[in-house]
Design an enzyme around this catalytic site. Structure first.
Site, PDB file in Angstrom:
ATOM      1  N   LEU A 100      42.705  25.009  55.386  1.00 34.50           N
ATOM      2  CA  LEU A 100      40.993  25.665  55.573  1.00 34.50           C
ATOM      3  C   LEU A 100      40.925  26.019  54.746  1.00 34.50           C
ATOM      4  CD1 LEU A 100      41.178  26.076  59.361  1.00 34.50           C
ATOM      5  CD2 LEU A 100      39.685  24.542  58.225  1.00 34.50           C
ATOM      6  N   ASP A 101      39.971  26.473  53.555  1.00 32.80           N
ATOM      7  CA  ASP A 101      39.787  27.765  53.093  1.00 32.80           C
ATOM      8  C   ASP A 101      40.395  29.553  53.516  1.00 32.80           C
ATOM      9  OD1 ASP A 101      38.461  26.181  51.227  1.00 32.80           O
ATOM     10  OD2 ASP A 101      36.704  26.831  52.013  1.00 32.80           O
ATOM     11  N   ARG A 102      40.933  30.159  52.709  1.00 34.15           N
ATOM     12  CA  ARG A 102      41.738  31.517  53.463  1.00 34.15           C
ATOM     13  C   ARG A 102      40.719  31.981  53.844  1.00 34.15           C
ATOM     14  NH1 ARG A 102      42.470  35.793  48.423  1.00 34.15           N
ATOM     15  NH2 ARG A 102      40.134  34.878  48.740  1.00 34.15           N
ATOM     16  N   THR A 146      38.169  31.200  55.330  1.00 35.42           N
ATOM     17  CA  THR A 146      37.689  30.853  57.004  1.00 35.42           C
ATOM     18  C   THR A 146      39.194  30.348  58.623  1.00 35.42           C
ATOM     19  OG1 THR A 146      36.651  29.069  55.612  1.00 35.42           O
ATOM     20  CG2 THR A 146      36.611  28.393  57.634  1.00 35.42           C
ATOM     21  N   ARG A 172      29.607  25.066  52.570  1.00 35.77           N
ATOM     22  CA  ARG A 172      29.247  26.177  51.965  1.00 35.77           C
ATOM     23  C   ARG A 172      28.113  25.667  51.158  1.00 35.77           C
ATOM     24  NH1 ARG A 172      34.557  29.363  50.108  1.00 35.77           N
ATOM     25  NH2 ARG A 172      33.896  30.549  49.304  1.00 35.77           N
TER      26      ARG A 172
END
Length: 360
Positions: free
Chosen positions: A175-177, A179, A278
């Site tokens: 997961l993105d930082r 998110t 995104r």
């Protein structure tokens, strides 16, 4: 990252070092490396194209393997000179000026266990399901060597899979930082391989919650356009047709509710490309609220939501993208049972939702 000061017999910027310098052969881009004692410096002649850039930005582009944070910290520690004088990270550079930059020491690839609290949703002898908080990087990378999910996992669990290598113990997907939400971690290599196959075969069901910074008129739709590397911003992805880096990407979304010019949506990505949700929502003109890369703002205040400039309403409500991995469904590799895990919406998103629901 170590921030050692220059040796006593090295006087940066004086043109005299007091020690023997050894340098690599000059490159075509007027860049060379110089070793002074135990330190390695990079000498760079500023090209015409970089005129007017901040030195920290320029060095981030010129020095692969280091984040802008690392570069800035090195400059602040007097690790860079411009035409012989130490400078601040914000100084603007001009063509043909000479930069000498002390290259930061490399960071170990090994994951360092850290006693960081984890919200564990489920655990058995084969896997762990965690509710990742916003702001936590999943695994070590340049500029983010500590405070990661893998560091927390390594401290808490004795055994994790090593399929992904030493910096990614147990990590099956990311997961993105910024998110938050559900992420599954493998304890054994066998479990890791089985879970990876489910992700690769698109057998895992992923559901996200997002708030967009625009009104979405369609109640539901599928966004089916390829994603590739951004042509000139290395930290971004973009919609790119027929490009070498492009991969097919498909995202289903469904509107939950609309509040003025904002929309709450349920998102189910069919593929798992970098920044997919995104990029896709931005593509239809509804970027995720507070998405620094794709929406162009890094925080959301009460005044922004209400459309007023009242100083009393400038309270910051959100400082990361409004994206949360809400549900994850997969087949347990050992039992064969379908399992669904859900992470509740975090407090920062709930604050925004509460304010949105008060809008006319």
């Amino acid at each position: 990252m170590s921030q050692d000061s220059p040796d006593d017999d090295i006087v940066l910027g004086s043109g005299e070092t007091g020690v023997e310098e050894s340098s690599d052969e000059q490159n075509e881009d007027d860049t060379c490396e110089i070793r002074i004692g135990e330190m390695v410096y990079r000498d760079i002649v500023v090209p015409e194209s970089a005129t007017g850039q901040r030195i920290d930005y320029f060095l981030t582009q010129a020095c692969d393997g280091f984040s802008r944070t690392q570069i800035t910290q090195a400059i602040q520690a007097e690790g860079a000179t411009l035409d012989g004088r130490t400078v601040r990270p914000s100084v603007k550079i001009q063509a043909n000026q000479r930069i000498r930059f002390r290259v930061p020491e490399p960071v170990s690839d090994d994951t360092v266990p850290e006693n960081i609290s984890l919200d564990v949703l489920y655990e058995d002898d084969g896997l762990v399901v965690v509710n990742k908080p916003p702001g936590m990087v999943v695994h070590p990378a340049r500029g983010n060597w500590t405070g990661t999910l893998t560091s927390a996992l390594a401290f808490r669990f004795q055994s994790l899979s090593d399929v992904g290598g030493p910096t990614r113990p147990g990590i099956v997907h990311r997961l993105d930082r910024d998110t938050s939400g559900v992420i599954v971690v493998a304890k054994t290599n066998s479990i890791h391989v089985h879970l990876s196959e489910q992700f690769a075969n698109r057998e895992v069901e992923k559901e996200y919650f997002a708030i967009t910074a625009a009104r979405i008129d369609r109640d539901r739709d599928i966004i089916d356009v390829p994603i590739g590397r951004h042509p000139y911003q290395r930290d971004k992805m973009a919609i790119r047709e027929n490009h070498a880096t492009s991969k097919a990407a498909s995202t289903f979304y469904e509107v939950i509710s609309r509040h003025g010019r904002f929309t709450q949506v349920r998102v189910r990505p069919k593929t798992g490309r970098t920044h997919q949700i995104r990029v896709h929502l931005s593509h239809i003109g509804a970027p995720i609220l507070c998405d620094r890369l794709y929406a162009g703002h890094a925080e959301v205040s009460l005044g922004m939501l209400t459309g007023t400039r009242d100083a009393a309403k400038d309270t910051v409500l959100l400082e990361r993208q409004a994206l949360h991995a809400r549900k994850l469904t997969f087949r347990h590799p050992q039992s064969g049972q379908m399992m669904t895990f859900e992470a509740p919406l975090p407090a920062d998103l709930m604050r925004v939702i509460e304010r949105l629901e008060q809008l006319p």
